[in-house]
Design an enzyme around this catalytic site. Structure first.
Site, PDB file in Angstrom:
ATOM      1  N   ASN A 151       0.795  -1.225   0.000  1.00 38.27           N
ATOM      2  CA  ASN A 151       0.000   0.000   0.000  1.00 38.27           C
ATOM      3  C   ASN A 151       0.828   1.276   0.000  1.00 38.27           C
ATOM      4  OD1 ASN A 151       0.533  -1.191   2.666  1.00 38.27           O
ATOM      5  ND2 ASN A 151      -0.375   0.677   3.480  1.00 38.27           N
ATOM      6  N   SER A 200     -11.566  -5.059  -0.051  1.00 34.67           N
ATOM      7  CA  SER A 200     -12.280  -3.961   0.605  1.00 34.67           C
ATOM      8  C   SER A 200     -12.953  -3.086  -0.437  1.00 34.67           C
ATOM      9  CB  SER A 200     -11.299  -3.123   1.433  1.00 34.67           C
ATOM     10  OG  SER A 200     -11.962  -2.068   2.088  1.00 34.67           O
ATOM     11  N   ALA A 201     -14.123  -2.558  -0.096  1.00 31.91           N
ATOM     12  CA  ALA A 201     -14.916  -1.781  -1.051  1.00 31.91           C
ATOM     13  C   ALA A 201     -14.385  -0.369  -1.276  1.00 31.91           C
ATOM     14  CB  ALA A 201     -16.372  -1.712  -0.579  1.00 31.91           C
ATOM     15  N   HIS A 202     -13.916   0.280  -0.211  1.00 35.26           N
ATOM     16  CA  HIS A 202     -13.623   1.705  -0.353  1.00 35.26           C
ATOM     17  C   HIS A 202     -12.321   2.001  -1.101  1.00 35.26           C
ATOM     18  CE1 HIS A 202     -10.534   2.673   2.867  1.00 35.26           C
ATOM     19  NE2 HIS A 202     -10.869   1.450   3.203  1.00 35.26           N
ATOM     20  N   CYS A 325      -3.576   4.838   7.687  1.00 31.62           N
ATOM     21  CA  CYS A 325      -3.736   4.307   9.043  1.00 31.62           C
ATOM     22  C   CYS A 325      -2.571   4.669   9.951  1.00 31.62           C
ATOM     23  CB  CYS A 325      -3.901   2.793   9.012  1.00 31.62           C
ATOM     24  SG  CYS A 325      -2.540   1.946   8.191  1.00 31.62           S
TER      25      CYS A 325
END
Length: 383
Positions: A151, A200-202, A325
């Site tokens: 990421n 994950s959707a977002h 995060c």
């Protein structure tokens, strides 16, 4: 220019069609999917349709998809659920040193509980050492967890090669955090020997608060939450129908081929212009061709990344210093440390993450403004 959003690895702007579907689910299909009446059946039908969209995208069976509250829960369910189910078969678990915190922190906790945890090192591009993985594999190994795309760097792990290495070991599970890879790369779990795959959707222009875990039909994991029989008892609790519907619609809207070709060209333009036109800029991690098409990490010598983020924000340009995060933490990026980036360059690192909504005009404008901000900031520092 209006808002330029280049922090899509943190989250994405939902597609208009996704917003419409969510609204319809909230206002029209508001029944409990477990109810026997028409409203309940209507909601259940929508969940089934969304589940099929995700299953089709991964080329797996529909009943192998289980909905969660997001990628973090999917990772927790996969790792803890697998370890709980397999703990009698062995004590060794393996991951890489640059995983997302929702994976690394679980492994650190399991290590404290007595599990034999091995952390794979990575090279300067952020790719694991396959020889080291082979060395760590024993008959006591019960789980290997490796992310598909990093990421912060966009590094792509050799999942097919990993799957082949793990194939002879029939008592272990292979988990992949596919949050940054889903709909962006052709990763089909069943073909790669992957037993558990988190999405994950977002991250794909869907809503926040919903994700999914692929669990191969022969894979046995323990549930983490006790309750009723939703999601076959693996993840009980009344389903987030609007979120799930939005997730399915986001998958439906994605065109991976167009995404890859278009975004790669924009990524190449962004990197080449920065490296050619901004003195002291350095690409971190994989080369343009090696990395995922949507994530770029670049350091600017002599400039703190946090200051640069806020400078660009004044022009309505949104980037980040790393993972959302952990971007508010004072500690330097452990990912950049692991690939050997010097401490001063870690301080000056910026992550640009693109999406299907990014344009060539936005990239050029961003680079132009970036050059001006860096020139101004350096002049201030030298005074």
């Amino acid at each position: 220019m209006e808002e330029i959003y280049l922090d899509n690895a943190a989250t994405t702007k939902p597609y208009p069609a996704v917003v419409t579907k969510i609204k319809d689910a909230l206002t029209e299909a508001y029944g409990n999917p477990s109810s026997l009446h028409g409203k309940g059946l209507e909601a259940e039908k929508l969940i089934k349709a969304a589940r099929k969209e995700i299953a089709d995208q991964l080329k797996v069976k529909t009943d192998e998809i289980y909905f969660t509250s997001g990628g973090t829960e999917a990772n927790n369910l996969a790792i803890k659920g697998a370890v709980n189910a397999l703990h009698r078969s062995g004590n060794r678990i393996i991951t890489s040193s640059i995983e997302h915190p929702s994976v690394l922190n679980i492994f650190k906790r399991l290590e404290k509980q007595g599990y034999d945890v091995k952390y794979l090192s990575v090279d300067q591009t952020g790719v694991i050492d396959l020889d080291q993985l082979e060395e760590y594999l024993t008959n006591e190994t019960i789980l290997v967890s490796i992310m598909g795309v990093n990421n912060e760097l966009g590094s792509i792990q050799p999942l097919a090669k990993i799957g082949r290495l793990l194939a002879p070991y029939d008592k272990l599970y292979f988990h992949v955090d596919g949050v940054q890879a889903f709909t962006k790369l052709d990763i089909f779990p069943a073909k790669l020997g992957i037993d558990l795959y988190s999405v994950s959707a977002h991250k794909i222009h869907g809503p926040k608060g919903v994700g999914a875990l692929y669990i191969k039909d022969s894979t046995r994991i323990d549930n983490l939450i006790s309750g009723s029989k939703q999601e076959s008892g693996i993840r009980p609790g009344t389903e987030n129908v609007p979120g799930i519907v939005g997730f399915g619609e986001a998958v439906k809207e994605v065109n991976r081929e167009d995404f890859t070709a278009t975004i790669f060209r924009l990524k190449k333009l962004l990197v080449n212009r920065i490296l050619d036109e901004i003195e002291g800029s350095t690409l971190n991690g994989p080369t343009i061709e090696q990395g995922a098409s949507h994530i770029v990490n670049i350091s600017f010598a002599g400039i703190k990344g946090e200051i640069l983020v806020h400078s660009l924000e004044r022009d309505n340009i949104y980037v980040s210093t790393g993972a959302a995060c952990s971007s508010r933490l004072a500690t330097p990026s452990y990912v950049l440390e692991e690939i050997g980036v010097a401490s001063d360059l870690i301080e000056g690192a910026i992550r640009f993450s693109l999406s299907s909504q990014t344009t060539k005009q936005e990239i050029n404008y961003t680079v132009n403004r970036l050059k001006e901000h860096i020139t101004t900031l350096k002049e201030i520092i030298q005074r």
